[in-house]
Motif scaffolding. Structure first.
Motif, PDB file in Angstrom:
ATOM      1  N   TYR A 137      10.955   8.623   0.891  1.00 12.01           N
ATOM      2  CA  TYR A 137      11.090   7.520   0.244  1.00 12.01           C
ATOM      3  C   TYR A 137      11.762   7.691  -1.237  1.00 12.01           C
ATOM      4  O   TYR A 137      11.687   7.551  -2.204  1.00 12.01           O
ATOM      5  N   HIS A 177       3.884  -4.822   9.527  1.00 14.40           N
ATOM      6  CA  HIS A 177       3.668  -4.313  10.506  1.00 14.40           C
ATOM      7  C   HIS A 177       2.631  -4.922  11.341  1.00 14.40           C
ATOM      8  O   HIS A 177       2.442  -5.099  12.311  1.00 14.40           O
ATOM      9  N   ARG A 190       4.651  11.370  -3.050  1.00 18.83           N
ATOM     10  CA  ARG A 190       4.340  10.530  -1.082  1.00 18.83           C
ATOM     11  C   ARG A 190       5.906  10.841  -0.306  1.00 18.83           C
ATOM     12  O   ARG A 190       7.136  10.424  -0.755  1.00 18.83           O
ATOM     13  N   THR A 218      13.599   1.428   8.390  1.00 14.86           N
ATOM     14  CA  THR A 218      12.952   1.173   9.497  1.00 14.86           C
ATOM     15  C   THR A 218      12.669   0.673  10.572  1.00 14.86           C
ATOM     16  O   THR A 218      12.291   1.717  11.989  1.00 14.86           O
ATOM     17  N   PRO A 272       0.825  -0.903   0.085  1.00 13.35           N
ATOM     18  CA  PRO A 272       0.296   0.149  -0.031  1.00 13.35           C
ATOM     19  C   PRO A 272       1.003   1.520   0.407  1.00 13.35           C
ATOM     20  O   PRO A 272       1.611   1.318   0.616  1.00 13.35           O
ATOM     21  N   HIS A 291      12.765  -2.699   2.243  1.00 14.97           N
ATOM     22  CA  HIS A 291      12.473  -1.256   1.819  1.00 14.97           C
ATOM     23  C   HIS A 291      12.918  -0.178   1.890  1.00 14.97           C
ATOM     24  O   HIS A 291      14.199  -0.018   2.076  1.00 14.97           O
ATOM     25  N   ILE A 292      12.690   0.775   1.665  1.00 15.29           N
ATOM     26  CA  ILE A 292      13.520   1.871   0.882  1.00 15.29           C
ATOM     27  C   ILE A 292      13.859   2.541   2.310  1.00 15.29           C
ATOM     28  O   ILE A 292      15.335   2.715   2.227  1.00 15.29           O
ATOM     29  N   SER A 293      12.886   3.126   3.462  1.00 14.62           N
ATOM     30  CA  SER A 293      14.100   3.143   4.128  1.00 14.62           C
ATOM     31  C   SER A 293      14.984   2.824   5.587  1.00 14.62           C
ATOM     32  O   SER A 293      13.507   1.374   5.582  1.00 14.62           O
ATOM     33  N   LEU A 347       2.546   2.382  -2.304  1.00 13.55           N
ATOM     34  CA  LEU A 347       3.833   2.866  -2.797  1.00 13.55           C
ATOM     35  C   LEU A 347       3.481   2.823  -3.919  1.00 13.55           C
ATOM     36  O   LEU A 347       4.383   3.004  -5.275  1.00 13.55           O
ATOM     37  N   ASN A 380       8.250  -5.902  -1.139  1.00 14.31           N
ATOM     38  CA  ASN A 380       7.710  -4.497  -0.187  1.00 14.31           C
ATOM     39  C   ASN A 380       6.239  -4.300   0.169  1.00 14.31           C
ATOM     40  O   ASN A 380       5.863  -3.809  -0.342  1.00 14.31           O
ATOM     41  N   ARG A 403       7.030   0.579  13.440  1.00 15.08           N
ATOM     42  CA  ARG A 403       7.683   0.011  11.981  1.00 15.08           C
ATOM     43  C   ARG A 403       9.052  -0.674  12.197  1.00 15.08           C
ATOM     44  O   ARG A 403       9.469  -1.828  11.431  1.00 15.08           O
ATOM     45  N   ALA A 420       5.763  -3.090   3.080  1.00 20.75           N
ATOM     46  CA  ALA A 420       4.896  -1.399   3.190  1.00 20.75           C
ATOM     47  C   ALA A 420       4.164  -1.805   4.341  1.00 20.75           C
ATOM     48  O   ALA A 420       5.121  -2.440   5.047  1.00 20.75           O
ATOM     49  N   ALA A 421       3.365  -0.844   4.700  1.00 14.07           N
ATOM     50  CA  ALA A 421       3.123  -0.590   6.143  1.00 14.07           C
ATOM     51  C   ALA A 421       2.363  -2.339   6.466  1.00 14.07           C
ATOM     52  O   ALA A 421       1.984  -2.350   8.147  1.00 14.07           O
ATOM     53  N   ARG A 431      13.274   4.282  12.848  1.00 12.38           N
ATOM     54  CA  ARG A 431      11.680   5.421  12.387  1.00 12.38           C
ATOM     55  C   ARG A 431      10.719   4.848  13.688  1.00 12.38           C
ATOM     56  O   ARG A 431      11.807   4.366  14.751  1.00 12.38           O
TER      57      ARG A 431
END
Ligand code: DQA
Length: 136
Positions: free
Chosen positions: A19, A74, A14, A98, A6, A94-96, A8, A68, A105, A70-71, A101
């Motif tokens: 990102y 988690h 975004r 996590t 979601p 994951h791009i970031s 992405l 990925n 995450r 995404a949310a 953060r």
């Protein structure tokens, strides 16, 4: 097969400070040019069940899945169970980073069933994941 979860689909628009400014479509063209001999496919959905359907659809025949979620990473026991159920190896990306953060995450329902996890290298995380499959 690259499977993105979601939000992405909004890459490039975004939270660009987290990102980046590149859309996934642009990055996917770059990946295809970088790995000309690899047959890459890409699927994105904002819907948990559609991600599970795609994992099941490709998860017994494809050479590798780069996921990925995404949310949903988690939160989704269902996606974690789908990754456990299939035979195709999955690299979680994951791009970031996590772990830098929010605490929520830091939990992944996918990592325990993944071949490995690559995170925090921006979109390059996907390139590193493709390379990891080529390296065996
Ligand atoms: C993400 C990290 C997740 O925590 C977040 O919900 C995302 C993207 C990443 O690629 O850095 O949507 O998976």
């Amino acid at each position: 097969m690259i499977i993105n979860g979601p939000n992405l689909n909004l890459l490039g628009k975004r939270e660009p400070e987290v990102y980046g400014a590149t859309s996934f479509e642009e990055y996917f063209s770059h990946l295809q040019m970088t790995f000309r001999d690899v047959q890459l496919a890409y699927f994105q959905s904002n819907i948990e069940g559609e991600l599970i359907d795609k994992i099941q659809e490709v998860g017994f025949s494809y050479d590798g899945i780069i996921l990925n979620a995404a949310a949903y990473t988690h939160t989704s026991v269902g996606i974690g169970d789908a990754v456990k159920a299939i035979t195709t190896p999955v690299v979680e990306v994951h791009i970031s980073n996590t772990f830098k953060r929010e605490d929520f995450r830091h939990i992944s329902y996918i990592s325990a069933a993944a071949k490995g996890v690559i995170l925090g290298f921006g979109l390059k995380s996907y390139e590193l994941a493709v390379q990891s499959f080529l390296d065996g």
